[in-house]
Design a protein around this motif. Structure first.
Motif, PDB file in Angstrom:
ATOM      1  N   THR A 109      -9.347  -5.747   1.257  1.00  0.00           N
ATOM      2  CA  THR A 109      -9.110  -4.716   0.256  1.00  0.00           C
ATOM      3  C   THR A 109      -8.624  -3.445   0.938  1.00  0.00           C
ATOM      4  O   THR A 109      -9.217  -3.009   1.941  1.00  0.00           O
ATOM      5  CB  THR A 109     -10.386  -4.421  -0.547  1.00  0.00           C
ATOM      6  OG1 THR A 109     -10.823  -5.625  -1.182  1.00  0.00           O
ATOM      7  CG2 THR A 109     -10.140  -3.361  -1.601  1.00  0.00           C
ATOM      8  N   VAL A 110      -7.555  -2.884   0.402  1.00  0.00           N
ATOM      9  CA  VAL A 110      -7.034  -1.619   0.920  1.00  0.00           C
ATOM     10  C   VAL A 110      -6.962  -0.626  -0.238  1.00  0.00           C
ATOM     11  O   VAL A 110      -6.625  -0.997  -1.374  1.00  0.00           O
ATOM     12  CB  VAL A 110      -5.646  -1.803   1.560  1.00  0.00           C
ATOM     13  CG1 VAL A 110      -5.737  -2.689   2.790  1.00  0.00           C
ATOM     14  CG2 VAL A 110      -4.658  -2.377   0.571  1.00  0.00           C
ATOM     15  N   PRO A 111      -7.282   0.650   0.006  1.00  0.00           N
ATOM     16  CA  PRO A 111      -7.169   1.667  -1.054  1.00  0.00           C
ATOM     17  C   PRO A 111      -5.725   2.116  -1.226  1.00  0.00           C
ATOM     18  O   PRO A 111      -4.946   2.142  -0.270  1.00  0.00           O
ATOM     19  CB  PRO A 111      -8.055   2.798  -0.541  1.00  0.00           C
ATOM     20  CG  PRO A 111      -8.019   2.653   0.945  1.00  0.00           C
ATOM     21  CD  PRO A 111      -7.879   1.193   1.228  1.00  0.00           C
ATOM     22  N   MET A 144      -5.324  -5.880  -8.456  1.00  0.00           N
ATOM     23  CA  MET A 144      -5.308  -4.427  -8.341  1.00  0.00           C
ATOM     24  C   MET A 144      -6.289  -3.850  -9.363  1.00  0.00           C
ATOM     25  O   MET A 144      -6.257  -4.220 -10.540  1.00  0.00           O
ATOM     26  CB  MET A 144      -3.895  -3.882  -8.582  1.00  0.00           C
ATOM     27  CG  MET A 144      -3.709  -2.422  -8.194  1.00  0.00           C
ATOM     28  SD  MET A 144      -2.048  -1.814  -8.595  1.00  0.00           S
ATOM     29  CE  MET A 144      -1.026  -3.065  -7.833  1.00  0.00           C
ATOM     30  N   THR A 145      -7.143  -2.970  -8.906  1.00  0.00           N
ATOM     31  CA  THR A 145      -8.184  -2.411  -9.782  1.00  0.00           C
ATOM     32  C   THR A 145      -8.166  -0.887  -9.706  1.00  0.00           C
ATOM     33  O   THR A 145      -7.702  -0.294  -8.723  1.00  0.00           O
ATOM     34  CB  THR A 145      -9.578  -2.916  -9.375  1.00  0.00           C
ATOM     35  OG1 THR A 145      -9.852  -2.528  -8.024  1.00  0.00           O
ATOM     36  CG2 THR A 145      -9.670  -4.434  -9.488  1.00  0.00           C
ATOM     37  N   ASN A 172      -7.552   0.271  -5.868  1.00  0.00           N
ATOM     38  CA  ASN A 172      -7.728  -0.661  -4.758  1.00  0.00           C
ATOM     39  C   ASN A 172      -6.831  -1.870  -4.970  1.00  0.00           C
ATOM     40  O   ASN A 172      -6.686  -2.367  -6.097  1.00  0.00           O
ATOM     41  CB  ASN A 172      -9.178  -1.132  -4.635  1.00  0.00           C
ATOM     42  CG  ASN A 172     -10.103  -0.014  -4.171  1.00  0.00           C
ATOM     43  OD1 ASN A 172      -9.790   0.705  -3.226  1.00  0.00           O
ATOM     44  ND2 ASN A 172     -11.235   0.142  -4.841  1.00  0.00           N
ATOM     45  N   LEU A 173      -6.278  -2.352  -3.853  1.00  0.00           N
ATOM     46  CA  LEU A 173      -5.465  -3.565  -3.871  1.00  0.00           C
ATOM     47  C   LEU A 173      -6.191  -4.614  -3.034  1.00  0.00           C
ATOM     48  O   LEU A 173      -6.376  -4.439  -1.829  1.00  0.00           O
ATOM     49  CB  LEU A 173      -4.070  -3.298  -3.301  1.00  0.00           C
ATOM     50  CG  LEU A 173      -3.126  -4.510  -3.229  1.00  0.00           C
ATOM     51  CD1 LEU A 173      -2.883  -5.090  -4.623  1.00  0.00           C
ATOM     52  CD2 LEU A 173      -1.809  -4.134  -2.567  1.00  0.00           C
ATOM     53  N   GLU A 176       0.833  -1.212   0.000  1.00  0.00           N
ATOM     54  CA  GLU A 176       0.000   0.000   0.000  1.00  0.00           C
ATOM     55  C   GLU A 176       0.866   1.259   0.000  1.00  0.00           C
ATOM     56  O   GLU A 176       0.475   2.297  -0.552  1.00  0.00           O
ATOM     57  CB  GLU A 176      -0.917  -0.014   1.213  1.00  0.00           C
ATOM     58  CG  GLU A 176      -1.863   1.175   1.293  1.00  0.00           C
ATOM     59  CD  GLU A 176      -2.681   1.185   2.567  1.00  0.00           C
ATOM     60  OE1 GLU A 176      -3.506   2.101   2.740  1.00  0.00           O
ATOM     61  OE2 GLU A 176      -2.486   0.278   3.402  1.00  0.00           O
ATOM     62  N   GLN A 177       2.044   1.146   0.596  1.00  0.00           N
ATOM     63  CA  GLN A 177       2.967   2.286   0.612  1.00  0.00           C
ATOM     64  C   GLN A 177       3.950   2.240  -0.552  1.00  0.00           C
ATOM     65  O   GLN A 177       4.301   3.278  -1.127  1.00  0.00           O
ATOM     66  CB  GLN A 177       3.728   2.297   1.934  1.00  0.00           C
ATOM     67  CG  GLN A 177       2.836   2.469   3.159  1.00  0.00           C
ATOM     68  CD  GLN A 177       3.589   2.297   4.453  1.00  0.00           C
ATOM     69  OE1 GLN A 177       4.803   2.021   4.447  1.00  0.00           O
ATOM     70  NE2 GLN A 177       2.888   2.432   5.571  1.00  0.00           N
ATOM     71  N   ARG A 178       4.371   1.042  -0.930  1.00  0.00           N
ATOM     72  CA  ARG A 178       5.406   0.939  -1.953  1.00  0.00           C
ATOM     73  C   ARG A 178       4.873   1.267  -3.341  1.00  0.00           C
ATOM     74  O   ARG A 178       5.553   1.971  -4.129  1.00  0.00           O
ATOM     75  CB  ARG A 178       6.005  -0.470  -1.940  1.00  0.00           C
ATOM     76  CG  ARG A 178       7.192  -0.639  -2.882  1.00  0.00           C
ATOM     77  CD  ARG A 178       7.712  -2.065  -2.856  1.00  0.00           C
ATOM     78  NE  ARG A 178       8.177  -2.452  -1.525  1.00  0.00           N
ATOM     79  CZ  ARG A 178       8.621  -3.665  -1.239  1.00  0.00           C
ATOM     80  NH1 ARG A 178       8.642  -4.613  -2.179  1.00  0.00           N
ATOM     81  NH2 ARG A 178       9.037  -3.943  -0.013  1.00  0.00           N
TER      82      ARG A 178
END
Length: 734
Positions: A428-430, A391-392, A439-440, A178-180
């Motif tokens: 799911t994380v944004p 990933m979308t 979103n991942l 999410e950060q990378r």
């Protein structure tokens, strides 16, 4: 007793000797098998079962019964008796008969079969008893339901918490990406903003917007819109400084093979591109020639026009793709992202939907998205942790036919096993990127507790086991109660449970004694096993009749069978006498038709007496329900002085039967036997009293109709007497 001893003395000495030898041989045989010969000697040497334990069975009876049960499992092909039982002697001879000096031993397989058969029979009996009592079934089902519900609730709660912890771990794992991913993507987009500042700060490119705006439009055969920018976008006064600046920006971005092109599009027309021909970011001789993109009109292009105008109106970075870039049927970039940001300068103007914007143009970068994902290590990172990902990006699009906007979720990256992902096994994380909503989604089939199904199955099986154990305990308790009720009246058992001393007085009860005629002589010519089988069959018939006529079986002593009526069941004296008389009468007929396993038969005699009876429980270690009083003694004498297959009653019983309201009893006074101070009577028939609406008497049973007095050898009788009321005529009595 004298008569019995005389009968015993008539047995030939040879038979007694042979029988004794067999018995000694049998005892020695059982001693080799681990039995206790001392106890067997005592049991075999007695005339009948010696004493009763708390279950009402002698040790010898229990031994014979078990051997009888075992025999049916081992000797499936052996002959059976008329009631379906295997003869007791079949298994007895299997383990006890001596053939020379050879010993017959059971094999391990036969012993296993016997054990399994016994356990199966016990279980079948338990189920039958439970099925006959709805309360046991209800408690068993309730126990299963409660334990199962509580157990499954605990399992599901723990499984849910475990699965939540797995999801939290997955979210923590996803936080890294999410950060990378946004960091790497923003790094690749940095030249976009750098070029925007250069356009604002360097006057070299400020007038390009006016020039490209005036360039003529034309449409290609595929419907794409271009402007003829020849002499404008290829002017070295623009291309040389741009190549120098763009080359420096591209190099400083440190994104080789990811950042494949940097562009300027004054007034939305693709004009300056670096590198125009790119071979440095590709391998295997692949070259990306961007010459064909020069002059593309983004604002009026049917594919890019809507997104370009929306980017201007919202002043935001837009990212298109991934798209496949093909040149000469060769896929140069399999997954490309095109990022644009609008540049605003004073003195420039563009009117969109009635609103003016100081729009100069776009800065654009072309990214190799597949290379960026590889550089981030997306696939390797999740694969090493056992996760699949998807990933979308959610885009707002325009339907050119209806001119309406709609949303579309595009897959911009996924792993090979992403097809297994669903709402139940994913988190799911944004992703905080500059464009739209990214979103991942990460997941696997590991979000379900692996022990959940096994634990639930264990709970169900455990609940079933506990409920069956409860059922077994309840059945054992119920069988114990039923056994006690067969040994003692129900009220007596309840009083014993309360710790009370049981002593009861029955003012007018009827006692009946049965005895087998010449039992000593008969048993002397039979094996003990056959004697026990004979008594079992005989007394089983008596038990059925006792239940039928609701009389209480007080005691069984050897070949003697004792019942009482008008006592524990709390009925009138004449009703008790009636029940006992009917019981005795039908018992005579039952014995007449009874044949044992060896085809033999016996004769019995019965005696009835009525009067006051004292009943109580004596003993503490082995409590026993016993009758006391002169009436009991008189009933015993009525039996001992009776004759074969006849029922003798006392004078008091005779009077009570005469007052019976339901039946008419026929009797004959016994003549020529003056042992008792009062006359005694033979009961010869019993018929049901006539219903006032019916002109005939109903026979009580087959015995009442089939007894033939002429078959009795009772001696000389003075007269026949029939008990009847005034409303009954003698002619109606058989």
């Amino acid at each position: 007793e004298k008569r019995r001893r005389a009968s015993c003395s008539q047995v030939p000495e040879g038979n007694v000797t042979n029988h004794s030898k067999k018995r000694v041989s049998l005892i020695s045989r059982l001693a080799d098998e681990g039995a206790r010969p001392g106890r067997l000697v005592r049991n075999l040497s007695r005339r009948s079962s010696v004493g009763s334990n708390s279950t009402g069975e002698s040790r010898w009876t229990r031994t014979m019964r078990r051997l009888s049960d075992w025999s049916s499992s081992v000797s499936g092909s052996r002959a059976h008796t008329h009631d379906g039982r295997t003869p007791i002697s079949s298994y007895w001879s299997r383990i006890a008969t001596v053939k020379g000096e050879e010993k017959q031993k059971l094999s391990c397989w036969e012993a296993t079969q016997i054990s399994a058969s016994l356990q199966w029979r016990v279980w079948i009996r338990t189920c039958q008893t439970a099925a006959a009592h709805s309360k046991i079934i209800f408690i068993t089902v309730l126990t299963f339901s409660i334990i199962c519900a509580v157990g499954l609730t605990i399992v599901f709660v723990f499984a849910s918490n475990y699965e939540k912890s797995l999801r939290i771990d997955a979210i923590k794992t996803t936080k890294v990406m999410e950060q990378r991913i946004p960091a790497e993507l923003n790094k690749a987009l940095l030249p976009l903003f750098t070029m925007e500042e250069i356009v604002r700060q360097v006057d070299t490119f400020s007038d390009l917007s006016f020039k490209t705006k005036k360039a003529p439009l034309y449409t290609t055969g595929t419907g794409r819109v271009f402007r003829n920018v020849t002499g404008i976008c290829d002017d070295t006064s623009y291309t040389l400084p741009y190549d120098e600046i763009a080359s420096s920006v591209k190099a400083s971005a440190e994104m080789p093979r990811v950042l494949v092109n940097v562009q300027l599009a004054p007034f939305g027309v693709v004009c300056l591109l670096h590198p125009l021909i790119n071979s440095e970011d590709f391998e295997d001789g692949i070259v990306m020639n961007n010459t064909g993109a020069r002059g593309l009109e983004l604002l009026n292009d049917p594919v890019n026009g809507y997104y370009a105008r929306e980017s201007i109106k919202n002043d935001r970075v837009t990212i298109q793709g991934p798209i496949r870039l093909v040149q000469g049927n060769v896929p140069v970039v399999k997954e490309a992202l095109i990022a644009r940001t609008p540049v605003y300068l004073d003195g420039h103007n563009l009117k969109i939907d009635g609103k003016n914007y100081s729009f100069w143009g776009f800065t654009t970068v072309l990214l190799n998205w597949a290379q960026l994902k590889s550089q981030v290590g997306l696939d390797e990172y999740f694969q090493s942790r056992g996760f699949e990902y998807r990933m979308t990006r959610t885009d707002i699009l325009l339907n050119f036919t209806t001119n309406e906007e709609y949303t579309r979720t595009a897959n911009i990256g996924k792993s090979e096993g992403s097809h297994i992902l669903n709402s139940d096994n994913t988190v799911t994380v944004p992703l905080q990127v500059t464009d739209n909503e990214w979103n991942l989604t990460v997941g696997c089939n590991c979000f379900v507790a692996p022990w959940k199904a096994g634990a639930a199955t264990g709970v169900v099986l455990g609940s079933l086991f506990v409920s069956l154990a409860v059922m077994t305990v309840l059945v054992a308790k119920k069988e114990h109660e039923l056994l006690l009720y067969r040994m003692m009246p129900r009220e007596v058992v309840h009083r014993l449970h309360r710790g009370e001393t049981v002593v009861e007085k029955y003012d007018l009860a009827t006692v009946c004694f049965f005895d087998i005629v010449s039992f000593t002589a008969i048993s002397g010519t039979m094996d003990p096993v056959d004697v026990m089988a004979m008594l079992k069959d005989l007394f089983s018939e008596f038990d059925k009749l006792a239940t039928k006529y609701q009389v209480c079986n007080v005691e069984t002593i050897g070949d003697a069978y004792i019942v009482i009526g008008g006592g524990p069941e709390k009925c009138l004296g004449r009703e008790g006498a009636e029940k006992v008389a009917l019981f005795a009468y039908e018992a005579i007929e039952a014995v007449r038709n009874l044949r044992f396993q060896n085809g033999s038969s016996v004769s019995i005699r019965a005696g009835l007496a009525s009067g006051m009876v004292i009943a109580g429980v004596v003993g503490s270690t082995q409590p026993k329900y016993t009758l006391f009083g002169d009436t009991v003694t008189l009933a015993s004498k009525m039996e001992s002085t009776s004759e074969s297959m006849r029922v003798q009653c006392s004078d008091m019983t005779h009077r009570l039967l005469r007052d019976s309201q339901n039946y008419i009893f026929s009797s004959e006074q016994r003549i020529g036997y003056n042992v008792f101070p009062h006359p005694t009577y033979w009961i010869t028939a019993a018929t049901k009293r006539r219903n006032k609406r019916d002109g005939n008497h109903d026979l009580v049973s087959a015995s009442a109709a089939t007894i033939n007095v002429s078959n009795f050898h009772a001696g000389v009788y003075e007269s026949n007497e029939v008990f009847h009321d005034e409303e009954d005529s003698p002619g109606d009595i058989p």
